[in-house]
Scaffold this motif. Structure first.
Motif, PDB file in Angstrom:
ATOM      1  N   TYR A  22       7.095  26.143  -8.428  1.00 36.70           N
ATOM      2  CA  TYR A  22       8.222  25.366  -8.535  1.00 36.70           C
ATOM      3  C   TYR A  22       8.761  24.876  -6.903  1.00 36.70           C
ATOM      4  O   TYR A  22       9.796  25.187  -6.766  1.00 36.70           O
ATOM      5  N   ALA A  49       7.881  19.337  -8.749  1.00 36.41           N
ATOM      6  CA  ALA A  49       7.321  20.446  -9.493  1.00 36.41           C
ATOM      7  C   ALA A  49       8.727  20.967 -10.576  1.00 36.41           C
ATOM      8  O   ALA A  49       8.510  21.326 -11.705  1.00 36.41           O
ATOM      9  N   LEU A  50       9.700  21.149  -9.907  1.00 37.36           N
ATOM     10  CA  LEU A  50      10.755  21.512 -10.382  1.00 37.36           C
ATOM     11  C   LEU A  50      11.120  20.700 -11.635  1.00 37.36           C
ATOM     12  O   LEU A  50      11.652  21.117 -12.808  1.00 37.36           O
ATOM     13  N   HIS A  99       9.670  21.303 -15.292  1.00 37.77           N
ATOM     14  CA  HIS A  99      10.212  22.634 -16.244  1.00 37.77           C
ATOM     15  C   HIS A  99      11.010  22.076 -17.294  1.00 37.77           C
ATOM     16  O   HIS A  99      12.012  21.543 -17.031  1.00 37.77           O
TER      17      HIS A  99
END
Length: 87
Positions: free
Chosen positions: A53, A58-59, A62
């Motif tokens: 992440y 990318a974060l 989640h």
């Protein structure tokens, strides 16, 4: 006030975040809001941040962080939630 890259809010309180933690060799930093910063470090370990992440994109993949972003988007710019300290 500037629009922050994770929550897309124009906020009052912000600080620097290393997407790859300094403890894991990260040098680049980005200014993000305090609630996002606290939430990142509440959800992810430094190893997860370094290995998986390590970008805003990318974060945002989640599931728990997506729920947080949806929640924080409804809050006013000056809002800073209280976070319980981990034991």
């Amino acid at each position: 006030m500037f629009i922050r890259p994770l929550c897309n809010r124009s906020v009052v309180h912000s600080n620097d975040h290393h997407f790859v933690p300094r403890a894991k060799g990260g040098k680049e930093k980005t200014e993000i809001c305090v609630p996002c910063h606290n939430t990142i470090h509440d959800i992810f370990t430094n190893n997860e941040l370094r290995d998986v992440y390590n970008t805003p994109e990318a974060l945002k993949t989640h599931e728990r962080f997506q729920k947080y972003l949806k929640w924080i988007a409804k809050k006013p710019p000056e809002f800073v939630p209280c976070f319980k300290k981990k034991k």
